[in-house]
Scaffold this motif. Structure first.
Motif, mmCIF file in Angstrom:
data_model
loop_
_atom_site.group_PDB
_atom_site.id
_atom_site.type_symbol
_atom_site.label_atom_id
_atom_site.label_comp_id
_atom_site.label_asym_id
_atom_site.label_seq_id
_atom_site.Cartn_x
_atom_site.Cartn_y
_atom_site.Cartn_z
ATOM 1 N N ASN A 1 0.830 -1.197 0.000
ATOM 2 C CA ASN A 1 0.000 0.000 0.000
ATOM 3 C C ASN A 1 0.872 1.258 0.000
ATOM 4 O O ASN A 1 0.588 2.235 -0.717
ATOM 5 N N SER B 1 -3.194 0.015 -5.047
ATOM 6 C CA SER B 1 -4.565 0.290 -4.629
ATOM 7 C C SER B 1 -5.133 -0.932 -3.911
ATOM 8 O O SER B 1 -4.620 -2.050 -4.055
ATOM 9 N N PHE C 1 -9.001 -0.647 2.509
ATOM 10 C CA PHE C 1 -9.298 0.785 2.498
ATOM 11 C C PHE C 1 -9.030 1.384 3.879
ATOM 12 O O PHE C 1 -8.506 2.501 3.995
ATOM 13 N N ARG D 1 -5.398 1.835 4.556
ATOM 14 C CA ARG D 1 -4.875 2.964 3.784
ATOM 15 C C ARG D 1 -5.257 4.306 4.388
ATOM 16 O O ARG D 1 -4.468 5.255 4.364
ATOM 17 N N GLN D 2 -6.469 4.425 4.933
ATOM 18 C CA GLN D 2 -6.988 5.717 5.376
ATOM 19 C C GLN D 2 -6.860 5.964 6.881
ATOM 20 O O GLN D 2 -6.770 7.115 7.311
ATOM 21 N N CYS D 3 -6.880 4.894 7.677
ATOM 22 C CA CYS D 3 -6.939 5.057 9.127
ATOM 23 C C CYS D 3 -5.560 4.956 9.766
ATOM 24 O O CYS D 3 -4.633 4.372 9.196
ATOM 25 N N ASP D 4 -5.468 5.499 10.952
ATOM 26 C CA ASP D 4 -4.269 5.347 11.762
ATOM 27 C C ASP D 4 -4.113 3.874 12.128
ATOM 28 O O ASP D 4 -5.094 3.184 12.406
#
Length: 295
Positions: free
Chosen positions: A174, A179, A233, A236-239
Motif C-alpha cells: 500500500n 490500490s 481501504f 490505507r486511510q486510518c491510523d
C-alpha cells in the motif's frame, strides 16, 4: 473498519456452521476464485495502482501470498472445530502479543518496561485459558477428539501469526502505491492454487456448488470480498492504532453472532476469557500507541 469487524464476525459464525458439512477447501476454492475474478475486474476498470516493477514489491507480493494462504487455511480449520469466538480471540491476540514480546526482546535500551511484561503475561494467560476451555470441552461447541483439538489450536496459532505478517506486507505494498483492489487481485493466487489441488483430490466440487451455492455466494461477497476491501481501504486511510483496535474487538462481534447459531451454546468460561483478553489487548495497544506518540 467497523464494517470489516462486523461482517468478518458474521462470516466466522456462518462459515463455522457451513463447513461442518462442506469441505474446507471447497469453500476456499469457490470463495477466492470469485474474489480474485471480481478484484481483477474492478482493478482493470479503475486502473488504480500499477504492475510489479521492483524486486522489493515482487518479494512483498510473494510473501503476502504465502502469509494469506496460511492465515485463511488456518482460520477455516480452526473454526471448523473451535468455538468461533475463541478462534477469533486467539488469532487476533497473537499480533499484539508478538509486538509486546518482540519489543521487549529487541529494545535498544537496557531497561524493559514492567507494564509490557505484565500485559504480555496477561494476554498469554488469557489465550492459555481459552485454549484450556476449548480443550476441556467447556466452550460453546462442547468436546472434541484430542487430535481435532490439537489440530484446531495449531491452526489458530498459524492463522494468527500469518495474519500478522500478511498485514505487514499488505501495508508495504500500500505504501508503494498499490490500490486496495490491486492488492486483492494479487494476494490469493497461492491460496487458490492450494485449494484447487486439494479440492480436486477430495472430489465433489460440482456437488458442493449445487448444494451450497447460495451460502457460498453470501460468504464470498459479505464475508470475504466486501470486508477485505473495507480492511484494505481502512489500512490505507486510518491510523494503524485504529485498525488494531477494531481488529482486537473482533471477538466481541463474533460472540454476539454466535447467539444466532443453534449449534453453539453460551459458555460463561468463554465469555470470561474473551473479556479478559480484549481488555489486556486494548490496554497493550493503548500503551504502545501513547509511547510511540511521545517519542
Amino acid at each position: 473498519m467497523f464494517g470489516f469487524g462486523v461482517l468478518t464476525a458474521a462470516k466466522e459464525v456462518l462459515a463455522a456452521n457451513v463447513i461442518q458439512n462442506l469441505p474446507v477447501f471447497h469453500l476456499l476454492f469457490y470463495s477466492f476464485l470469485i474474489t480474485l475474478l471480481v478484484a481483477n475486474i474492478f482493478y482493470r476498470l479503475s486502473r488504480k495502482g500499477y504492475a510489479v516493477t521492483t524486486k522489493v514489491e515482487l518479494k512483498s507480493s510473494i510473501l503476502l501470498n504465502i502469509a494469506t494462504a496460511l492465515s485463511w487455511i488456518g482460520f477455516f480449520y480452526s473454526v471448523k472445530y473451535m468455538e468461533p469466538a475463541i478462534a477469533a480471540a486467539v488469532i487476533t491476540s497473537i499480533g499484539p502479543l508478538l509486538v509486546v514480546i518482540i519489543d521487549c526482546i529487541f529494545r535498544k535500551k537496557q531497561s524493559i518496561y514492567l507494564v509490557d511484561l505484565i500485559i504480555a503475561t496477561a494476554i498469554g494467560s488469557s489465550v492459555i485459558w481459552l485454549a484450556w476451555v476449548f480443550a476441556n470441552g467447556d466452550s460453546g461447541v462442547g468436546k472434541h477428539k484430542l487430535t481435532d483439538t490439537l489440530f484446531a489450536l495449531f491452526s489458530a496459532l498459524i492463522a494468527g501469526v500469518s495474519f500478522s505478517f500478511s498485514s505487514v506486507y499488505a501495508k508495504k505494498l500500500n505504501d508503494k502505491g498499490w490500490s486496495p483492489f490491486y492488492i486483492m487481485a494479487n494476494r490469493y493466487y497461492l491460496l487458490l492454487f492450494i485449494a484447487t489441488l486439494f479440492s480436486l483430490w477430495e472430489g465433489g466440487l460440482i456437488l458442493s456448488l449445487k448444494n451450497y451455492w447460495g451460502l457460498l455466494l453470501i460468504i464470498t461477497f459479505f464475508g470475504v470480498l466486501i470486508p477485505l476491501y473495507m480492511l484494505q481501504f481502512g489500512i490505507r486511510q486510518c491510523d494503524p492504532f485504529v485498525v488494531s483496535l477494531i481488529i482486537a474487538l473482533g471477538p466481541v462481534f463474533t460472540l454476539f453472532f454466535e447467539s444466532f447459531d443453534q449449534r453453539i451454546i453460551w459458555s460463561g468460561k468463554t465469555s470470561i476469557g474473551i473479556s479478559a483478553l480484549i481488555m489486556c489487548t486494548l490496554m497493550g495497544l493503548t500503551i504502545q500507541f501513547r509511547r510511540k506518540s511521545n517519542q
